[in-house]
Motif scaffolding. Structure first.
Motif, PDB file in Angstrom:
ATOM      1  N   VAL A   6      33.850  55.955  19.995  1.00 38.23           N
ATOM      2  CA  VAL A   6      34.074  57.248  20.666  1.00 38.23           C
ATOM      3  C   VAL A   6      34.654  58.242  19.663  1.00 38.23           C
ATOM      4  O   VAL A   6      34.259  59.411  19.621  1.00 38.23           O
ATOM      5  CB  VAL A   6      35.033  57.099  21.871  1.00 38.23           C
ATOM      6  CG1 VAL A   6      35.317  58.460  22.495  1.00 38.23           C
ATOM      7  CG2 VAL A   6      34.475  56.150  22.905  1.00 38.23           C
ATOM      8  N   VAL A   9      31.781  59.508  17.589  1.00 37.52           N
ATOM      9  CA  VAL A   9      30.782  60.299  18.334  1.00 37.52           C
ATOM     10  C   VAL A   9      31.390  61.591  18.873  1.00 37.52           C
ATOM     11  O   VAL A   9      30.765  62.645  18.845  1.00 37.52           O
ATOM     12  CB  VAL A   9      30.250  59.480  19.537  1.00 37.52           C
ATOM     13  CG1 VAL A   9      29.356  60.325  20.423  1.00 37.52           C
ATOM     14  CG2 VAL A   9      29.523  58.259  19.060  1.00 37.52           C
ATOM     15  N   ASP A  10      32.614  61.480  19.356  1.00 34.09           N
ATOM     16  CA  ASP A  10      33.177  62.585  20.127  1.00 34.09           C
ATOM     17  C   ASP A  10      34.692  62.659  19.887  1.00 34.09           C
ATOM     18  O   ASP A  10      35.490  62.232  20.726  1.00 34.09           O
ATOM     19  CB  ASP A  10      32.874  62.341  21.620  1.00 34.09           C
ATOM     20  CG  ASP A  10      33.221  63.528  22.480  1.00 34.09           C
ATOM     21  OD1 ASP A  10      33.946  64.425  22.009  1.00 34.09           O
ATOM     22  OD2 ASP A  10      32.766  63.544  23.638  1.00 34.09           O
ATOM     23  N   GLU A  12      36.760  64.981  20.044  1.00 36.84           N
ATOM     24  CA  GLU A  12      37.516  65.763  21.023  1.00 36.84           C
ATOM     25  C   GLU A  12      37.877  64.886  22.235  1.00 36.84           C
ATOM     26  O   GLU A  12      39.012  64.880  22.705  1.00 36.84           O
ATOM     27  CB  GLU A  12      36.618  66.922  21.456  1.00 36.84           C
ATOM     28  CG  GLU A  12      37.318  68.059  22.122  1.00 36.84           C
ATOM     29  CD  GLU A  12      36.299  69.143  22.501  1.00 36.84           C
ATOM     30  OE1 GLU A  12      35.091  68.997  22.212  1.00 36.84           O
ATOM     31  OE2 GLU A  12      36.748  70.120  23.100  1.00 36.84           O
ATOM     32  N   LEU A  13      36.858  64.153  22.707  1.00 37.86           N
ATOM     33  CA  LEU A  13      37.084  63.263  23.850  1.00 37.86           C
ATOM     34  C   LEU A  13      38.035  62.127  23.458  1.00 37.86           C
ATOM     35  O   LEU A  13      38.948  61.771  24.222  1.00 37.86           O
ATOM     36  CB  LEU A  13      35.735  62.727  24.325  1.00 37.86           C
ATOM     37  CG  LEU A  13      35.597  61.977  25.654  1.00 37.86           C
ATOM     38  CD1 LEU A  13      35.995  60.522  25.538  1.00 37.86           C
ATOM     39  CD2 LEU A  13      36.328  62.652  26.801  1.00 37.86           C
TER      40      LEU A  13
END
Ligand code: DSN
Length: 415
Positions: A6, A9-10, A12-13
């Motif tokens: 995660v 990939v992301d 921010e999340l």
């Protein structure tokens, strides 16, 4: 297919996920409906089961590829039966509210009559509040707690039932600190020929461990959520006699849900296995002992508790007698600033609004999972009192926050 994390990939999340984990480590989770599940439950909920559809029930699916889903769901069902002693269990409701919806759909027609506890007296939205489907689809009358004692007014309930002639009586509550007299309510239901639904969402773990009396075998239906005191994967559950099995199962699917959340059902299965361990009984006993210690110390500080104490995992403080000019929301916000997370709550005879009510509700399931004992909970009561008494005093908030940090450091949630 990507194999990135995660964070890759992301970011921010990932930052929000990390922030939430840190927030849980660094604050005291005292929302009475919350708990900290184990790493094993987290792992099950994050498993590849999130990818599949498994409409139907074990051995009777509408899609291929469900052999492991069948195993997982059957494990959850069998363990639930062992925990609560029910004949029939449906583990598919996505939440406690949907468990209640499943029961209504199984045995009521639109316009039928529900008799339930008023929300401001400790009931739940899904028991028939006008803002909820249950209040919009069904004809709802409510009973209350006794204004003097704060206990369920069982006589008033019987009188209202005789007048209203309900099709179902709902017991089990969201902000009620006392043991429930299931048989007394069942007698009322028998007298008016109504079904009885006992919603044990808050006390599933206490009932499973035998530290609160069980409505299983007394009420026609017992519903619950699976992530509160029972500390399993997030969702709902319905228990009943075998006679209602088909009605309940078809109300849940295809009646109101499509594919079950198999990853959550896996989390339920793991949490139920953990709860079958004898250690869980110790946990449940400690949760109640901690709430009792919290209640006593809050009262020593002069705070008024609805019903004068607690038999379970929560306390409900009515701020009006001791702090008439301090609304619950102000206290909730000040406590959150200090690292104590609980919720403002309506109290019986509420004179403010639902959004800014006159009380606060606090529970011990999360603290007990971290390892807190009665002495720690007395300390927490002192901290809560300091903030209740001076919600606008930043020095007090800072001092309490420092003490909270010592406690959270001493008792980590996830190592
Ligand atoms: N939101 C839950 C509670 O706090 O009691 C009930 O659904």
């Amino acid at each position: 297919m990507t194999h990135e994390t995660v964070r890759e990939v992301d970011p921010e999340l990932a930052a929000a996920l990390g922030g939430e984990r840190d927030r849980q480590e660094d604050t005291l989770a005292m929302i009475a409906s919350e708990n900290h599940v184990s790493e094993a439950v987290l792992e099950a909920q994050g498993s590849a089961l999130t990818n599949i559809y498994a409409e139907g029930y074990p051995g009777k699916r509408y899609y291929a590829g469900c052999e492991y889903a069948d195993e997982v769901e059957q494990l959850a069902i069998d363990r639930a039966k062992e925990l609560w002693g029910a004949d029939h269990v449906n583990v598919q409701p996505h939440s406690g509210s949907q468990a209640n919806m499943g029961v209504y759909l199984a045995v009521l027609d639109p316009g039928d009559k529900i008799l339930s506890l008023d929300l401001t007296h400790g009931g739940h939205l899904s028991h028939g509040h006008p803002a909820n489907f249950a209040g919009q689809v069904y004809n709802v009358e409510q009973y209350e707690v006794d204004a003097e004692t704060g206990y369920i007014d069982y006589e008033g309930l019987a009188e209202t039932a005789a007048e209203f002639d309900p099709d179902i009586i709902v017991s089990g509550y969201s902000a009620y600190p006392r043991e429930v007299e299931w048989e007394t309510i069942q007698d009322v239901a028998d007298d008016v020929d109504a079904y009885h639904l006992a919603d044990i969402a808050h006390i599933t773990g206490l009932v499973a461990a035998g530290v609160h009396s069980s409505p299983v075998g007394i009420a026609d239906f017992v519903t619950g959520s699976t992530h509160k005191t029972i500390r399993a994967g997030r969702g709902g559950i319905i228990m009943s006699d075998e006679a209602f099995a088909d009605d309940i199962d078809s109300a849940v699917f295809p009646g109101m849900q499509g594919g079950p959340l198999m990853h959550n059902i896996a989390g339920k299965a793991v949490g139920f296995k953990e709860a079958l361990d004898p250690d869980f009984e110790t946990y449940a006993e400690q949760t109640v002992a901690n709430a009792d210690a919290l209640a006593e110390r809050l009262q020593e500080h002069g705070l008024e508790l609805v019903s004068g104490g607690t038999d379970n995992h929560l306390v409900l403080i009515d701020l009006r007698p001791s702090h008439p000019d301090t609304p619950g929301k102000d206290v909730e916000e000040a406590l959150e600033d200090a690292g104590i997370v609980l919720n403002a709550n309506t109290v019986p005879g509420e004179t403010r609004s639902a959004f800014n009510p006159s009380g606060i509700r606090a529970g011990t399931p999360g603290l007990t999972t971290r390892g807190f004992d009665e002495d720690d909970c007395r300390d927490v009561a002192d901290l809560i009192y300091e903030v209740v008494d001076a919600p606008d005093d930043e020095d007090v908030i800072d001092e309490v926050a420092a003490r909270v940090a010592e406690l959270t450091d001493a008792y980590p949630v996830y190592e």
